[in-house]
Enzyme design. Structure first.
Site, PDB file in Angstrom:
ATOM      1  N   SER A 336       0.828  -1.200   0.000  1.00 50.46           N
ATOM      2  CA  SER A 336       0.000   0.000   0.000  1.00 50.46           C
ATOM      3  C   SER A 336       0.870   1.261   0.000  1.00 50.46           C
ATOM      4  O   SER A 336       1.794   1.378  -0.796  1.00 50.46           O
ATOM      5  CB  SER A 336      -0.967  -0.053   1.190  1.00 50.46           C
ATOM      6  OG  SER A 336      -2.041   0.839   1.009  1.00 50.46           O
ATOM      7  N   ASP A 450      -5.730  -4.053  -2.451  1.00 48.79           N
ATOM      8  CA  ASP A 450      -4.692  -3.661  -1.509  1.00 48.79           C
ATOM      9  C   ASP A 450      -4.086  -4.878  -0.790  1.00 48.79           C
ATOM     10  O   ASP A 450      -4.809  -5.720  -0.249  1.00 48.79           O
ATOM     11  CB  ASP A 450      -5.292  -2.705  -0.480  1.00 48.79           C
ATOM     12  CG  ASP A 450      -4.245  -1.896   0.262  1.00 48.79           C
ATOM     13  OD1 ASP A 450      -3.208  -2.473   0.613  1.00 48.79           O
ATOM     14  OD2 ASP A 450      -4.480  -0.704   0.488  1.00 48.79           O
TER      15      ASP A 450
END
Length: 612
Positions: A336, A450
Site C-alpha cells: 500500500s 490492496d
C-alpha cells in the site's frame, strides 16, 4: 558462520554411530554409501523420512517451495552434518527439498538401524538435540548460509577486477575472502575442499573464454552469478549459461552498466537467462561493489514498510533517520502506501526528492477526492492513476536500481501476489486499491486489491528472500478510527461545506481500518521476521488525514532514532552477531595440517580459522 568445536563434536558422534551401524550383521541394517551428482535431488518435500543421511563430501542445498512463489533457498549443508534428522525423529514427512549443489558423497542409515545404534551411542542423541535447538533458534532449517560463490563473465571486459574489489569490500566488513581464478584449476580436489575452511567467503571467477574453468566452478559453488553488460543483447550463446530445467541450484544475474543512467532492458535478459534474482551495478561504482559485498555476506540491510493510509507518511521520517545514521538500505519491500515510499527509495530518490514527490502526490493533490457513485468503490481511482504515472512513468520493476517488491491481495484465487516484474505503477496501483475505496485492478485474470487486506506488514515475505538484517516500520498498531471522525455526521451538506470531503467520506476511514486489522498471529509472525522494529506513535494522525504530513514524518523519524539507539553494534552485522552468540565457543581444537602455504587472516565476524 561455522562453529568448529561443536560441529566437530556432532560429526565425531555421528561417525561413531554410523560405524556402529556398519558393524551390524542384520540384513538392511548397515549404513550404505552413495553419491549424488551436482543438481541431483536427495529427497523432496513431502517424501517419507525413513533414513538419516550424513554428508561426507560436497555440499547440499536446502530449498522450500510454496505454491505461487519462487523456490526459497534456506541454506547449505556442509560435510560432517546430518540431513533429514528432524523429520526422522518427529516421524513426519520432509518439509524441504534437498539438492546436491556439487558432486557429493553421503552415508545412509535406515530409521530402525539409527535408533538401535543410538542406544549404543547415547551421546549422539545429546548432540542431535543441541543441533535441533540451534536450528529452532535460527527460526529456519538451521543450515549454514552460502559462503562459496562463483562469478562467470558473459562479456568481453574482464570481470576479475570487479570480483577483486568486491572481495576487498568484504574484508572491510570484517570477513576473510579469497578470490580464485583459473590458475587454480590444476590443484587437487582436496585442496578446493580444505581452502573453504580457511576463509569466510570463497569467490571463484571465470572469464568469458574460460569455458572449462566455468564448467568446473558451476559444480563447486553454493550460488552462481552471471555477469553481463546491460548494453549487450542477450544472445543465444549467453542464454546457454542459463540453469538447466529441473536444476534447483541458484543462478543469479548481475547486469553492469556504464554511467549513471538508469537501467533499461532488464526484462529481455530475465527472459533469456531466467535467473533466481537479478542485481544492477555501475561499472567501477564503489557503492555498488560495497552493496554486493553486503548481499553476499548477509550484512545487507532490508527495509520493509507497512500500509496505513496517511499514517504511512511516517515512513518518510524513518528513511530520513536511517540516512542520517549512515545506514544504507539495500533491499526494499512494502505494501500500500509503504510500497510507494519504498519504491521511491529503491529508485534512488534523495530524501529531499522523496519528501517533495510525496507532498505533491498526496498532501497537495487530495488523492481520494474523485468521489464516484459507489458501484465498485467510493472513488474512481483515476486521480491516483495519474499521480502514479506522473511520478513513476513506465519504469519496469526489474529495471529498478535496487531490489524491490510489493504485495497485493488476490480476490479471485485467495492469498496474496508478490510483484517482482512488470510495470511499477501497475503494481503500485494494485497494492493501494483498498476495497470499497478504490476500484480493483485486473491483472493476469485475477482481481487484485490492496495487499493490506491479507498482509499489511510483509516482513515475512522479505525474510524469505533476504538473509541480512531487516528494519521494519509498522504504522498499523496505533489507535484506529477515532470516535470524533464518525460521530455527529448527520448532515452531508455540512460535511461538504467543511472541505473535509477532499479526504474522502468518513466511511473511507472505516474501510481502511477494517482492511488493515491483521490477526495477532499474523502480526506476531511478521514482527518476528524483522531485526529492528519501528512502531511510531501516530495516535494524533487520522488514517485519511492527507494533510498531516509533518507530524507523521516527525513521529517516524523519532521512533526510528529511538530504535537505532538501542543497538549495541553495527546494524549491518546484527544477524552475524546473533549467529556467533547462538552457542558459546568451546575449547579450541588441535590445528590440522596446512593445505597450502597461503594463510587467511583471523576474521572479526566470521567463523574461527584453523589454528585460532
Amino acid at each position: 558462520m561455522k562453529k568448529r568445536g561443536q560441529d566437530n563434536n556432532l560429526e565425531a558422534a555421528l561417525s561413531r554411530l554410523f560405524a556402529v551401524a556398519g558393524d551390524r550383521a542384520a540384513p538392511g541394517g548397515q549404513a550404505s554409501w552413495f553419491s549424488l551428482t551436482g543438481g541431483e535431488r536427495l529427497f523432496s518435500a513431502g517424501d517419507a523420512a525413513e533414513t538419516l543421511f550424513l554428508l561426507k563430501a560436497g555440499r547440499l542445498g536446502v530449498f522450500r517451495r510454496e505454491e505461487g512463489r519462487p523456490s526459497q533457498f534456506l541454506g547449505v549443508v556442509r560435510p560432517g552434518e546430518p540431513v533429514g534428522e528432524m523429520s526422522l525423529l518427529a516421524g513426519t514427512p520432509h518439509s524441504s527439498t534437498v539438492v546436491a549443489l556439487r558432486d557429493s558423497e553421503l552415508l545412509a542409515l535406515p530409521r530402525d538401524a539409527f535408533f538401535e545404534a543410538a542406544r549404543r551411542e547415547p551421546e549422539v542423541m545429546t548432540e542431535m538435540a543441541r543441533l535441533m535447538i540451534r536450528r529452532a533458534r535460527d527460526q529456519g532449517s538451521g543450515v549454514a548460509e552460502p559462503s562459496v560463490f562463483g562469478f562467470i563473465g558473459l562479456r568481453e571486459p574482464l570481470v576479475r577486477p570487479i570480483v577483486d574489489r568486491i572481495a576487498a569490500e568484504m574484508e572491510a566488513l570484517g570477513f576473510t575472502a579469497r578470490v580464485i581464478g583459473s590458475d587454480a584449476m590444476p590443484s587437487v580436489a582436496e585442496w578446493f575442499s580444505s581452502i573453504e575452511d580457511d576463509y569466510d567467503v570463497i569467490l571463484y571467477v571465470a572469464e568469458t573464454e574460460e569455458s572449462a574453468w566455468a564448467h568446473f566452478i558451476r559444480r563447486q559453488v553454493d550460488r552462481l552469478f552471471l555477469m553481463a553488460d546491460m548494453a549487450d543483447r542477450p544472445t543465444a550463446s549467453k542464454a546457454a549459461a542459463r540453469p538447466l530445467p529441473g536444476d534447483e541450484r541458484l543462478t543469479d544475474l548481475i547486469l553492469i552498466r556504464r554511467g549513471p543512467q538508469p537501467p533499461k532492458g532488464t526484462p529481455a535478459w530475465l527472459d533469456a537467462i531466467q535467473p533466481a534474482r537479478w542485481l544492477h551495478m555501475i561499472e567501477g561504482e564503489a557503492a555498488d561493489e560495497a552493496r554486493l559485498a553486503r548481499l553476499l555476506t548477509g550484512t545487507a540491510v532490508g527495509l520493509v514498510l507497512s500500509g496505513g493510509g496517511a499514517r504511512a507518511y511516517a515512513h518518510v521520517g524513518a528513511a530520513k533517520a536511517l540516512s542520517e545514521a549512515g545506514v544504507d538500505c539495500d533491499v526494499f519491500a512494502g505494501v500500500s502506501m509503504g510500497a510507494i515510499v519504498s519504491a521511491g527509495l529503491a529508485l534512488g530518490w534523495t530524501q529531499a526528492e522523496l519528501e517533495t514527490r510525496i507532498r505533491e502526490a498526496f498532501v497537495e493533490a487530495s488523492p481520494l477526492s474523485d468521489i464516484a457513485l459507489p458501484i465498485l468503490a467510493m472513488t474512481q481511482g483515476r486521480k491516483v492513476e495519474q499521480l502514479l504515472k506522473t511520478h513513476f512513468g513506465d519504469i519496469e520493476i526489474s529495471d529498478m536500481p535496487l531490489p524491490w517488491l510489493c504485495v497485493s491481495t488476490d480476490l479471485t484465487n485467495g492469498g496474496f501476489v508478490v510483484h517482482r516484474r512488470g510495470k511499477l505503477r501497475e503494481a503500485l496501483r494494485a497494492t493501494i486499491s483498498l476495497p470499497g475505496v478504490m476500484p480493483p485492478v485486473i491483472q493476469g485474470g485475477a482481481v487484485l486489491v490492496d495487499g493490506a487486506v491479507v498482509k499489511n506488514f510483509p516482513a515475512d515475505v522479505l525474510r524469505a528472500e533476504h538473509a541480512g538484517p531487516i528494519v521494519g516500520v509498522d504504522v498499523t498498531r496505533a489507535r484506529g478510527v477515532q470516535p470524533e471522525a464518525v460521530d455527529g455526521l448527520t448532515s452531508a451538506w455540512r460535511w461538504v461545506r467543511s472541505g473535509r470531503w477532499r479526504q474522502g467520506p468518513p466511511i473511507v476511514s472505516i474501510l481502511m481500518r477494517s482492511a488493515t486489522l491483521s490477526s495477532e498471529g499474523d502480526v506476531k509472525a511478521a514482527r518476528q521476521a524483522v531485526d529492528v522494529l519501528v512502531s511510531p506513535n501516530l495516535d494524533g494522525v487520522e488514517i485519511r488525514d492527507w494533510k498531516a504530513f509533518e507530524p507523521a514524518v516527525a513521529a517516524g523519524r523519532a521512533a526510528t532514532e529511538a530504535a537505532l539507539a538501542l543497538l549495541d553494534g553495527p546494524l549491518t552485522h546484527l544477524r552475524v552477531r546473533k549467529r556467533l552468540v547462538a552457542q558459546p565457543p568451546e575449547a579450541p581444537l588441535e590445528p590440522p595440517p596446512e593445505p597450502w602455504p597461503l594463510r587467511a587472516r583471523p576474521s572479526r565476524w566470521g567463523r574461527k580459522k584453523r589454528g585460532d
